[in-house]
Design a protein around this motif. Structure first.
Motif, PDB file in Angstrom:
ATOM      1  N   MET A   1     -26.045  14.677  52.744  1.00 52.53           N
ATOM      2  CA  MET A   1     -26.640  13.371  52.957  1.00 52.53           C
ATOM      3  C   MET A   1     -26.467  13.023  54.431  1.00 52.53           C
ATOM      4  N   ILE A   2     -27.431  12.308  54.957  1.00 51.29           N
ATOM      5  CA  ILE A   2     -27.372  11.793  56.329  1.00 51.29           C
ATOM      6  C   ILE A   2     -27.183  10.280  56.230  1.00 51.29           C
ATOM      7  N   GLY A   3     -26.415   9.712  57.147  1.00 46.08           N
ATOM      8  CA  GLY A   3     -26.203   8.277  57.144  1.00 46.08           C
ATOM      9  C   GLY A   3     -25.849   7.769  58.528  1.00 46.08           C
ATOM     10  N   VAL A   4     -25.772   6.458  58.640  1.00 49.00           N
ATOM     11  CA  VAL A   4     -25.401   5.798  59.888  1.00 49.00           C
ATOM     12  C   VAL A   4     -24.130   4.998  59.633  1.00 49.00           C
ATOM     13  N   VAL A   5     -23.198   5.064  60.564  1.00 45.31           N
ATOM     14  CA  VAL A   5     -21.938   4.341  60.439  1.00 45.31           C
ATOM     15  C   VAL A   5     -22.203   2.850  60.654  1.00 45.31           C
ATOM     16  N   LEU A   6     -21.942   2.058  59.613  1.00 43.85           N
ATOM     17  CA  LEU A   6     -22.092   0.607  59.723  1.00 43.85           C
ATOM     18  C   LEU A   6     -20.799  -0.041  60.197  1.00 43.85           C
ATOM     19  N   TRP A   7     -19.667   0.544  59.813  1.00 40.48           N
ATOM     20  CA  TRP A   7     -18.361  -0.007  60.142  1.00 40.48           C
ATOM     21  C   TRP A   7     -17.369   1.144  60.166  1.00 40.48           C
TER      22      TRP A   7
END
Length: 119
Positions: A1-7
Motif C-alpha cells: 500500500m502507498i500512503g502519505v504521513v498525516l502525523w
C-alpha cells in the motif's frame, strides 16, 4: 500500500498514514524505539507499507520512504477542506485530461424522496 504521513512522532516511533485506497487510516508504531531514534518520517512524506487489520484497525508494517514532502499540503488541506494555491498550481500543471468540477446545490434546491420519484 502507498500512503502519505498525516502525523508522526519520531521520538515515540509512531505515525498515521492516509492510504491510497482512501479507506481507514493506517497506524504505525515501531516495535522497539531507542531514545532519540525513530522512523524519521515527516508529515507529507509518501511511504510504502504492508497492511494488516487488528481489532478493526489498519496497522502499517515495514514502512519505506518513497518520496519526501510528496503531500506536504495534505494535512492542512484535510483540516480546511481546501487545497493551497501552491499545491493547486502543481496539480493543474500535471493534469492533462480531466477537469473535476465540484457539485454544489443551488439555494432552494431540495432532494426528492423515493415516493416523489415514483409519481
Amino acid at each position: 500500500m502507498i500512503g502519505v504521513v498525516l502525523w508522526s512522532d519520531n521520538s515515540a516511533g509512531k505515525a498515521v498514514f492516509w492510504c491510497e485506497d482512501h479507506g481507514d487510516l493506517a497506524y504505525y508504531e515501531e516495535p522497539i524505539v531507542e531514545i532519540g531514534g525513530g522512523s524519521g518520517f515527516d508529515t507529507g512524506d509518501m511511504v510504502q507499507f504492508d497492511i494488516s487489520v487488528h481489532r478493526k484497525l489498519r496497522i502499517a508494517g515495514n514502512p519505506r520512504l518513497v518520496q519526501e514532502n510528496a503531500g506536504e499540503h495534505l494535512p492542512d488541506a484535510l483540516r480546511s477542506d481546501t487545497i493551497p494555491a501552491k499545491a493547486l498550481n502543481r496539480t493543474e500543471k500535471s493534469r492533462k485530461t480531466a477537469q473535476i468540477i465540484p457539485f454544489t446545490p443551488k439555494a432552494g434546491q431540495r432532494r426528492l424522496g423515493a415516493a416523489q420519484l415514483k409519481a
